[in-house]
Design a protein around this motif. Structure first.
Motif, mmCIF file in Angstrom:
data_model
loop_
_atom_site.group_PDB
_atom_site.id
_atom_site.type_symbol
_atom_site.label_atom_id
_atom_site.label_comp_id
_atom_site.label_asym_id
_atom_site.label_seq_id
_atom_site.Cartn_x
_atom_site.Cartn_y
_atom_site.Cartn_z
ATOM 1 N N PRO A 26 0.915 -1.326 0.177
ATOM 2 C CA PRO A 26 -0.016 0.113 0.118
ATOM 3 C C PRO A 26 0.746 1.090 -0.063
ATOM 4 C CG PRO A 26 -0.957 -1.508 1.533
ATOM 5 C CD PRO A 26 0.484 -1.982 1.181
ATOM 6 N N ASN A 27 0.308 2.331 -0.611
ATOM 7 C CA ASN A 27 0.761 3.759 -0.708
ATOM 8 C C ASN A 27 2.074 3.837 -1.704
ATOM 9 O OD1 ASN A 27 -0.673 4.654 1.419
ATOM 10 N ND2 ASN A 27 0.595 3.937 3.041
ATOM 11 N N GLN A 28 2.242 2.938 -2.316
ATOM 12 C CA GLN A 28 3.300 2.780 -3.645
ATOM 13 C C GLN A 28 2.403 3.696 -4.525
ATOM 14 O OE1 GLN A 28 4.150 -1.043 -4.570
ATOM 15 N NE2 GLN A 28 5.885 -1.204 -3.043
ATOM 16 N N SER A 29 3.354 4.345 -5.255
ATOM 17 C CA SER A 29 2.659 5.286 -6.628
ATOM 18 C C SER A 29 2.896 4.366 -7.922
ATOM 19 C CB SER A 29 3.540 6.498 -6.705
ATOM 20 O OG SER A 29 4.735 6.306 -6.931
ATOM 21 N N VAL A 69 -2.383 5.537 -6.698
ATOM 22 C CA VAL A 69 -1.534 5.144 -5.405
ATOM 23 C C VAL A 69 -2.307 3.768 -4.794
ATOM 24 C CG1 VAL A 69 -1.226 5.792 -3.156
ATOM 25 C CG2 VAL A 69 -0.978 7.629 -4.793
ATOM 26 N N ARG A 110 -3.952 1.040 -2.656
ATOM 27 C CA ARG A 110 -4.593 0.912 -1.621
ATOM 28 C C ARG A 110 -4.633 -0.082 -0.943
ATOM 29 N NH1 ARG A 110 -3.424 5.148 -0.500
ATOM 30 N NH2 ARG A 110 -4.361 7.242 -0.824
ATOM 31 N N GLU A 153 -5.963 3.908 -5.839
ATOM 32 C CA GLU A 153 -6.903 5.147 -5.853
ATOM 33 C C GLU A 153 -6.266 5.958 -6.994
ATOM 34 O OE1 GLU A 153 -7.412 9.317 -3.197
ATOM 35 O OE2 GLU A 153 -6.534 7.309 -2.299
#
Length: 416
Positions: free
Chosen positions: A299-302, A321, A323, A339
């Motif tokens: 999670p939170n990887q672009s 991003v 989620r 997201e």
């Protein structure tokens, strides 16, 4: 001669200077190349071609619960619908007729039950009155018995006195016999009154018992009528449910994203999907990666998504991003949800169902690390039955920032 040697010496000095410059430039370039290999950082992207845009709320498939003939249908792709709107109506003539008959039978049973309840109330009142009348009749019989006992006692006293007087020749034989007969008659009267009381009690008890039996029968009939009415009510409820099943409605508000080609007169079967309602909700990206990517994706990887049908060079990619990342593979793939963060002037309409490819930045490493990885993979023997995973690397600008659009991508195969 001295002039010739001076020119030669001068040429040799120039040659040495040129070599020195070349060596210096080569050393500087080698140092710069080595510094870039060890100190700079490049982004490593994990790519997949299996990705699409979906709304956050799940799309609802509309299917027929029963088999029936279509009498009305309003299915058009892109039509906005509200929850509860009737989209397809199936023929329900037989069910409606059966429901009407069941309602009529229910009303008949309810009317019968009401009449029986009125009779029950009347019988209960009559039973109460009969109990009171029985008590009064028994009281009257007791009074008659008391009166007869009093007369019997008087007759017995008269007979006793007459017997005493007869012994003294004070009463005639006829009068003496009359008093004895009167005493016996009064005794018989008492016995008769007592028998009459017993008979009266038995008659009233029989009458009360008959009324109680009648009351029990009426209550049983009322319960049967009530049970029959409840059965008909259940039949009505079942038929109404069957009628509702023949009115196929939209479960949620949204737009029809897929419809079946049906027209009035067509027959649809049970569980046949007739349309799909896409809810109006925020879009997101959903991608599927090989199961070997579980440890790489977090999670939170672009990342960025390039949509099929929209040229990347013209429309660019949509930032995203991560989620959530699935951990249970299905057919060797894990689900990844992202997201979308499009810019305000994004020219791409982010609608449900758009397919595309997705690149997720999984790490930032030095270029020498990539070289060593590639060398190790090239030298390492390949294992049978292992599927390669496609990894894309992009160069960074000199400032060490994020990768820019149009950067060159190199594809490398990683063997688990």
């Amino acid at each position: 001669m001295p002039a010739d040697f001076s020119r030669t010496t001068h040429a040799l000095e120039k040659e040495r200077l040129r070599v020195f410059r070349f060596v210096a430039v080569a050393m500087v370039m080698a140092f710069a190349w080595g510094w870039w290999l060890t100190q700079s950082r490049v982004a490593v992207y994990h790519s997949t071609r299996v990705a699409r845009i979906e709304v956050e709320s799940a799309a609802h498939a509309i299917a027929s619960e029963v088999t029936g003939r279509v009498v009305h249908a309003t299915l058009k792709v892109g039509t906005a619908v509200n929850a509860g709107d009737v989209l397809v109506e199936l023929d329900a003539t037989l069910e409606k007729q059966s429901c009407l008959e069941a309602r009529l039978r229910q009303q008949i049973h309810l009317a019968t039950q009401r009449e029986l309840l009125i009779e029950i109330a009347a019988e209960e009142e009559a039973l109460s009155l009969a109990s009171s009348a029985r008590a009064a009749a028994l009281g009257e019989s007791d009074s008659l018995i008391d009166e007869a006992l009093a007369r019997q006692l008087l007759a017995q006293k008269e007979a006793t006195m007459s017997s005493q007087l007869r012994s003294h020749q004070a009463v005639s034989e006829l009068e003496f016999q009359r008093t004895l007969a009167e005493a016996k008659a009064q005794e018989a009267t008492v016995a008769s009154e007592r028998s009459s009381r017993i008979k009266t009690d038995q008659d009233w008890a029989l009458s009360v018992q008959e009324r109680r039996v009648r009351l029990a029968q009426l209550r049983r009939q009322a319960n049967e009528a009530g049970g029959a009415a409840e059965l008909e009510a259940a039949a009505v409820s079942r038929l109404e449910h069957s009628i509702r099943q023949r009115s196929i409605v939209a479960p949620i508000s949204g737009k029809l994203g897929n419809v079946a080609e049906i027209h009035p007169g067509a027959v649809v079967s049970a569980a046949q999907v007739l349309a799909t309602v896409i809810p109006i909700d925020k879009p997101r990206a959903v991608a599927f990666y090989p199961a070997q990517s579980v440890g790489l994706l977090k999670p939170n990887q672009s990342g960025s998504m390039r949509l099929d049908g929209y040229a990347w060079m013209q429309f660019g990619a949509v930032p995203a991003v991560v989620r959530s990342v699935g951990s249970e593979p299905n057919d060797g793939l894990i689900r990844v949800e992202l997201e979308l963060r499009p810019p305000r002037d994004c020219p791409i309409p982010l609608t449900h169902g758009l397919p595309g490819s997705l690149d997720i930045q999984v790490e930032r490493v030095a270029p020498v690390t990539l070289v060593l990885r590639a060398a190790g993979q090239y030298l390492a023997p390949r294992k049978q039955g292992t599927a390669p995973v496609s990894i894309a690397y992009s160069n960074l600008d000199k400032s060490g920032g994020t990768a820019t659009q149009g950067a060159a991508f190199a594809s490398v195969e990683l063997t688990p």
